[in-house]
Design an enzyme around this catalytic site. Structure first.
Site, PDB file in Angstrom:
ATOM      1  N   ASP A  30       0.816  -1.208   0.000  1.00 23.91           N
ATOM      2  CA  ASP A  30       0.000   0.000   0.000  1.00 23.91           C
ATOM      3  C   ASP A  30       0.853   1.264   0.000  1.00 23.91           C
ATOM      4  O   ASP A  30       0.484   2.272  -0.603  1.00 23.91           O
ATOM      5  CB  ASP A  30      -0.924   0.004   1.222  1.00 23.91           C
ATOM      6  N   ARG A  69      -5.704  17.780  24.772  1.00 27.23           N
ATOM      7  CA  ARG A  69      -4.433  17.241  25.254  1.00 27.23           C
ATOM      8  C   ARG A  69      -4.425  15.749  24.928  1.00 27.23           C
ATOM      9  O   ARG A  69      -5.309  15.005  25.335  1.00 27.23           O
ATOM     10  CB  ARG A  69      -4.259  17.461  26.759  1.00 27.23           C
ATOM     11  N   LEU A  88      -7.743   3.658  12.065  1.00 28.49           N
ATOM     12  CA  LEU A  88      -8.461   2.475  12.531  1.00 28.49           C
ATOM     13  C   LEU A  88      -7.828   1.924  13.805  1.00 28.49           C
ATOM     14  O   LEU A  88      -8.533   1.521  14.737  1.00 28.49           O
ATOM     15  CB  LEU A  88      -8.474   1.411  11.433  1.00 28.49           C
ATOM     16  N   GLN A 139       5.380  10.917   5.808  1.00 23.14           N
ATOM     17  CA  GLN A 139       6.471  11.820   5.449  1.00 23.14           C
ATOM     18  C   GLN A 139       6.532  12.882   6.539  1.00 23.14           C
ATOM     19  O   GLN A 139       5.600  13.656   6.710  1.00 23.14           O
ATOM     20  CB  GLN A 139       6.215  12.487   4.104  1.00 23.14           C
TER      21      GLN A 139
END
Length: 300
Positions: free
Chosen positions: A75, A177, A194, A248
């Protein structure tokens, strides 16, 4: 059977550092070239496997020249190529050569049979949404990125909780928080979101989901927003807070930096074999209905 547009120029992309990927890529290239399709390779893939005899193109050149990109990998490889080809509307076909394979849905063992049929026009098409995000510091944007799965604001492993101020469409939602906050597309709802107890969104649902990561207050729950929402996440406390765009990282966040997230104007076309079922994918990958009847299999 659904018949779509027949393709001519096909780009092959693989995760170049994966052991054992050269042989299936070369085999697939020969298979589809034999059927009259023009084959090109993504440049890093070509360099890694030594694809002599086929043009090697950058992602931008693939977007300008190829009709479709066939991605062999996991993926992550599919996500990366999707981000790069999104401005060109180049359709993607995903072959699973990884582990989970939520979006690379063709088994590698079936590719020589399935992919040529799809290239000839027998496929089902859907559009997947992207997020665009930018980091704003002192009123000026300093970084911009696209995300296929999610934008994740989180603390580093050795710091305390992050304190975030979240607004939607210019209206204050809450101060939170937590260990962080996930902003996910429907595609990304089956990824990190998920595992943080977020809901699964069907990929054709027009929504963006916000999922807190280990919030201090248990009342901070996931929420699904309209996909035209404009989300602003301001860093108001904590240290060593990072933001990731499909993993990233941008790690130099400062107090009062704001991460602005919205749906991108770009979408990525995914092509599936005829008969593809998202529910069958969920059932298989999440191990739902471990012992289905033969009737259930027929309905997949």
């Amino acid at each position: 059977m659904k018949i779509g547009h027949q393709f001519h120029t096909v780009a092959l992309v693989g995760r170049s550092n994966t052991p054992g990927i050269a042989e299936p890529l070369a085999s697939l290239a020969a298979c589809i070239a034999k059927r009259g399709f023009e084959v090109v390779f993504e440049a890093d893939t070509a360099q890694a496997i030594g694809s002599a005899g086929y043009p090697a193109l950058t992602p931008a050149e693939i977007g300008a020249r190829a009709d479709v990109a066939v991605v062999l990998g996991g993926d992550g490889t599919m996500l990366g190529m999707g981000r790069q080809l999104a401005p060109y509307k180049t359709p993607l076909i995903g072959i699973n050569h990884g582990r989970l394979g939520f979006i690379t849905d063709i088994p590698a063992s079936d590719m020589r049979e399935v992919v040529p049929m799809m290239l000839a026009g027998s496929y089902e098409r859907e559009e997947r949404t992207l997020l665009e995000a930018r980091i704003v510091r002192n009123g000026e944007p300093i970084y911009h990125a696209l995300a296929f799965n999610d934008v994740v604001v989180n603390r580093s492993g050795f710091s305390g909780m992050a304190e975030l101020r979240v607004s939607v469409d210019g209206r204050f939602m809450y101060n939170q928080r937590s260990d962080g906050l996930i902003v996910a597309t429907p595609t990304g709802s089956t990824a990190y979101a998920l595992s943080s107890q977020g809901p699964i969104l069907h990929p054709q649902l027009q929504g963006i989901v916000l999922v807190p990561i280990a919030p201090h207050a248990l009342s901070n729950r996931p929420i699904v927003l309209p996909d035209d929402s404009k989300i602003a996440i301001q860093i108001i406390g904590g240290r060593d807070v990072n933001v990731n765009f499909d993993m990233q990282s941008f790690t130099a966040l400062e107090l009062n930096d704001t991460i602005e997230v919205r749906r991108s104007k770009h979408t990525v076309p995914f092509l599936h074999p005829v008969g593809y079922s998202y529910y069958a994918t969920l059932r298989k990958k999440l191990h739902w209905n471990e012992h289905p009847s033969s009737e259930d299999d027929d309905d997949a």
